[in-house]
Design a protein around this motif. Structure first.
Motif, short mmCIF file in Angstrom:
data_model
loop_
_atom_site.label_atom_id
_atom_site.label_comp_id
_atom_site.label_asym_id
_atom_site.label_seq_id
_atom_site.Cartn_x
_atom_site.Cartn_y
_atom_site.Cartn_z
N GLY A 253 2.64 -9.84 -17.00
CA GLY A 253 3.61 -8.86 -17.47
C GLY A 253 3.52 -7.51 -16.78
O GLY A 253 4.23 -6.58 -17.15
N VAL A 254 2.65 -7.41 -15.78
CA VAL A 254 2.48 -6.15 -15.06
C VAL A 254 2.56 -6.42 -13.57
O VAL A 254 1.91 -7.32 -13.06
CB VAL A 254 1.12 -5.49 -15.38
CG1 VAL A 254 0.95 -4.20 -14.60
CG2 VAL A 254 0.97 -5.24 -16.87
N LEU A 255 3.36 -5.65 -12.88
CA LEU A 255 3.44 -5.73 -11.42
C LEU A 255 2.75 -4.51 -10.85
O LEU A 255 3.07 -3.38 -11.23
CB LEU A 255 4.91 -5.77 -10.97
CG LEU A 255 5.17 -5.72 -9.48
CD1 LEU A 255 4.57 -6.94 -8.79
CD2 LEU A 255 6.65 -5.62 -9.21
N VAL A 256 1.78 -4.72 -10.00
CA VAL A 256 1.05 -3.63 -9.37
C VAL A 256 1.25 -3.74 -7.86
O VAL A 256 1.06 -4.82 -7.29
CB VAL A 256 -0.45 -3.68 -9.70
CG1 VAL A 256 -1.20 -2.57 -8.97
CG2 VAL A 256 -0.67 -3.57 -11.20
N TYR A 257 1.67 -2.67 -7.24
CA TYR A 257 1.78 -2.66 -5.78
C TYR A 257 1.32 -1.31 -5.27
O TYR A 257 1.19 -0.36 -6.02
CB TYR A 257 3.19 -2.99 -5.31
CG TYR A 257 4.26 -2.03 -5.74
CD1 TYR A 257 4.68 -1.01 -4.87
CD2 TYR A 257 4.86 -2.11 -6.99
CE1 TYR A 257 5.66 -0.12 -5.26
CE2 TYR A 257 5.85 -1.23 -7.36
CZ TYR A 257 6.24 -0.24 -6.50
OH TYR A 257 7.21 0.65 -6.88
N ARG A 258 1.04 -1.26 -3.98
CA ARG A 258 0.53 -0.03 -3.38
C ARG A 258 1.58 0.57 -2.46
O ARG A 258 2.32 -0.15 -1.81
CB ARG A 258 -0.75 -0.34 -2.59
CG ARG A 258 -1.86 -0.83 -3.52
CD ARG A 258 -3.10 -1.18 -2.76
NE ARG A 258 -3.70 0.06 -2.26
CZ ARG A 258 -4.79 0.08 -1.53
NH1 ARG A 258 -5.39 -1.04 -1.20
NH2 ARG A 258 -5.30 1.22 -1.10
N VAL A 259 1.60 1.90 -2.43
CA VAL A 259 2.51 2.63 -1.56
C VAL A 259 1.67 3.56 -0.68
O VAL A 259 0.51 3.83 -0.96
CB VAL A 259 3.56 3.45 -2.35
CG1 VAL A 259 4.46 2.53 -3.15
CG2 VAL A 259 2.89 4.49 -3.24
N SER A 260 2.29 4.06 0.36
CA SER A 260 1.62 5.02 1.23
C SER A 260 2.69 5.91 1.87
O SER A 260 3.88 5.74 1.61
CB SER A 260 0.81 4.30 2.31
OG SER A 260 1.66 3.50 3.10
N GLY A 261 2.24 6.83 2.69
CA GLY A 261 3.16 7.68 3.44
C GLY A 261 4.12 8.46 2.57
O GLY A 261 3.73 9.07 1.58
#
Length: 104
Positions: free
Chosen positions: A20-28
């Motif tokens: 039930g949780v979506l985790v993603y990484r961002v940068s810049g």
């Protein structure tokens, strides 16, 4: 409704893989934009609660944003000292009221 927000690294790691949780990484640029949102979020929480813990979160987000922008705390402190020297600080408690303005 969808809820998304930048969270501390270890919270993201702990939530990663949970149902039930979506985790993603961002940068810049994405990270820089989300840090600005986080700074405002933490400033509002500090204003509402007066809790020093919220000030800690605010400073942490601000420090990371400064790092991304190529600056450090030393730069901010030097700039603040110069501004204080030229324009003063906030310790005097001055408040200005403009009766004929709709906004500041």
């Amino acid at each position: 409704m969808v809820c998304w927000k930048l969270v501390r690294d270890r919270i993201g790691e702990e939530l990663s893989g949970r149902e039930g949780v979506l985790v993603y990484r961002v940068s810049g640029e994405q990270l820089e934009a989300l840090l600005r949102v986080k700074i405002v979020e933490e400033a509002i929480e500090l204003a509402e609660s007066g809790d020093v813990g919220e000030a800690v979160d605010l400073v942490e987000a601000l420090l990371e944003w400064l790092r991304l922008k190529g600056h450090g705390l030393e730069y901010v402190l030097r700039s603040a000292e110069e501004k204080r020297r030229v324009r003063g600080g906030f310790s005097g408690g001055y408040v200005v009221v403009w009766p004929d303005r709709d906004s500041c």
